[in-house]
Design a protein around this motif. Structure first.
Motif, PDB file in Angstrom:
ATOM      1  N   ARG A 102     -39.969  95.611  40.329  1.00 14.54           N
ATOM      2  CA  ARG A 102     -39.304  96.434  41.343  1.00 14.54           C
ATOM      3  C   ARG A 102     -37.801  96.212  41.377  1.00 14.54           C
ATOM      4  O   ARG A 102     -37.047  97.099  41.779  1.00 14.54           O
ATOM      5  CB  ARG A 102     -39.901  96.142  42.724  1.00 14.54           C
ATOM      6  CG  ARG A 102     -41.326  96.644  42.890  1.00 14.54           C
ATOM      7  CD  ARG A 102     -41.701  96.710  44.366  1.00 14.54           C
ATOM      8  NE  ARG A 102     -41.654  95.422  44.997  1.00 14.54           N
ATOM      9  CZ  ARG A 102     -42.694  94.606  45.127  1.00 14.54           C
ATOM     10  NH1 ARG A 102     -43.866  94.936  44.611  1.00 14.54           N
ATOM     11  NH2 ARG A 102     -42.575  93.444  45.746  1.00 14.54           N
ATOM     12  N   HIS A 108     -34.570  97.207  45.583  1.00 14.97           N
ATOM     13  CA  HIS A 108     -35.671  96.293  45.879  1.00 14.97           C
ATOM     14  C   HIS A 108     -35.186  94.862  46.084  1.00 14.97           C
ATOM     15  O   HIS A 108     -35.910  94.037  46.608  1.00 14.97           O
ATOM     16  CB  HIS A 108     -36.699  96.340  44.742  1.00 14.97           C
ATOM     17  CG  HIS A 108     -37.302  97.689  44.551  1.00 14.97           C
ATOM     18  ND1 HIS A 108     -38.476  98.077  45.144  1.00 14.97           N
ATOM     19  CD2 HIS A 108     -36.864  98.759  43.854  1.00 14.97           C
ATOM     20  CE1 HIS A 108     -38.755  99.316  44.796  1.00 14.97           C
ATOM     21  NE2 HIS A 108     -37.791  99.759  44.016  1.00 14.97           N
ATOM     22  N   ARG A 113     -40.304  96.448  51.614  1.00 21.28           N
ATOM     23  CA  ARG A 113     -41.008  97.595  51.047  1.00 21.28           C
ATOM     24  C   ARG A 113     -40.821  98.842  51.898  1.00 21.28           C
ATOM     25  O   ARG A 113     -40.704  99.956  51.367  1.00 21.28           O
ATOM     26  CB  ARG A 113     -42.490  97.254  50.941  1.00 21.28           C
ATOM     27  CG  ARG A 113     -43.370  98.327  50.365  1.00 21.28           C
ATOM     28  CD  ARG A 113     -43.238  98.372  48.866  1.00 21.28           C
ATOM     29  NE  ARG A 113     -42.683  99.639  48.419  1.00 21.28           N
ATOM     30  CZ  ARG A 113     -42.405  99.922  47.154  1.00 21.28           C
ATOM     31  NH1 ARG A 113     -42.590  99.022  46.231  1.00 21.28           N
ATOM     32  NH2 ARG A 113     -41.914 101.089  46.818  1.00 21.28           N
TER      33      ARG A 113
END
Length: 263
Positions: A102, A108, A113
């Protein structure tokens, strides 16, 4: 009788490995013969093969001695315990690999998230990557300052994207990063922002925040520096009775029921 090289070849390991097993006590080191060489018997071959088999199966060397000396029941229990540890380590490593994968996208790193999902939704709406990078940097600062608020804020942000005004706002600001201060889109942005803020006031959603003044100043600076028309936008909103951007002061009561703010 076998030399150390022959022993290693029979067991399928290197001479260096045999010497290491001697050092850590897994394989007894034999005495020297009359010529001064160490020689090994069949028992050493069998033990070394068992050591190699356990090591190849993933058993930590620190546990190999315990299993070599264990009876059948203790051996089975030990293997199950090691398997449990290995499965936990596999889960940890998979998680690490997912996080590393990610990181390629950039946002990220240092973002939860929920924020990444929100930025991806903006991409799905056609918002330009240059604007998403600006918003990403703002969320990185917010996530560091108030991580406990992020998930609740993201729920609200997703709900806001169901509002056509918010979708239109993103479309405008995304495509107008380089527009001059007198571009008519600046006024349209001000109109939409005012409508959204008025609704927020009426719903009791615009009020105090948990951000410190320094963070507010940094976020406002990101907004002001984002486009030539940003300062003009704040001026228009202040002329209409609003002050601030990250921390917004309430609109005067006589404007709360305005359906369409004047341009």
């Amino acid at each position: 009788m076998l030399t150390i090289s022959q022993l290693a070849a029979y067991a399928g390991v290197t001479v260096r490995a045999v010497r290491h097993y001697h050092q850590i006590g897994l394989l007894p080191e034999p005495g020297r013969d009359r010529s001064g060489y160490r020689t090994y018997d069949a028992g050493a071959v069998v033990r070394l093969i068992r050591i190699r088999t356990l090591a190849d199966a993933g058993v930590p060397l620190a546990r190999v001695q315990e299993l070599l000396d264990a009876g059948p029941e203790a051996f089975a229990d030990g293997v199950q315990e090691i398997d449990k540890d290995l499965r936990a380590e596999i889960r940890r490593l998979r998680g690490t690999r997912e996080r590393l994968a990610r990181l390629v996208a950039g946002e990220h790193l240092a973002l939860p998230r929920s924020v990444v999902d929100y930025l991806d939704r903006l991409r799905g709406l056609g918002v330009e990557e240059r604007y998403i990078e600006l918003e990403r940097d703002a969320w990185i600062m917010i996530a560091a300052q108030a991580p406990h608020l992020i998930n609740a804020v993201m729920v609200s942000k997703h709900e806001q994207l169901d509002d056509p005004d918010m979708v239109r706002l993103y479309s405008l600001v995304s495509g107008a990063l380089d527009c001059p201060a007198d571009d008519p889109r600046v006024v349209e942005v001000a109109d939409i922002v005012e409508r959204l803020w008025i609704r927020a006031v009426e719903a009791g959603e615009l009020g105090a925040d948990d951000f410190d003044d320094q963070l507010v100043g940094l976020l406002d600076a990101v907004m002001v520096e984002s486009a030539p028309g940003a300062v003009r936008l704040l001026e228009i909103l202040e002329e209409r009775g609003w002050r601030g951007w990250t921390r917004v002061e309430r609109v005067p009561d006589n404007r709360l029921n305005t359906q369409q703010p004047p341009s």
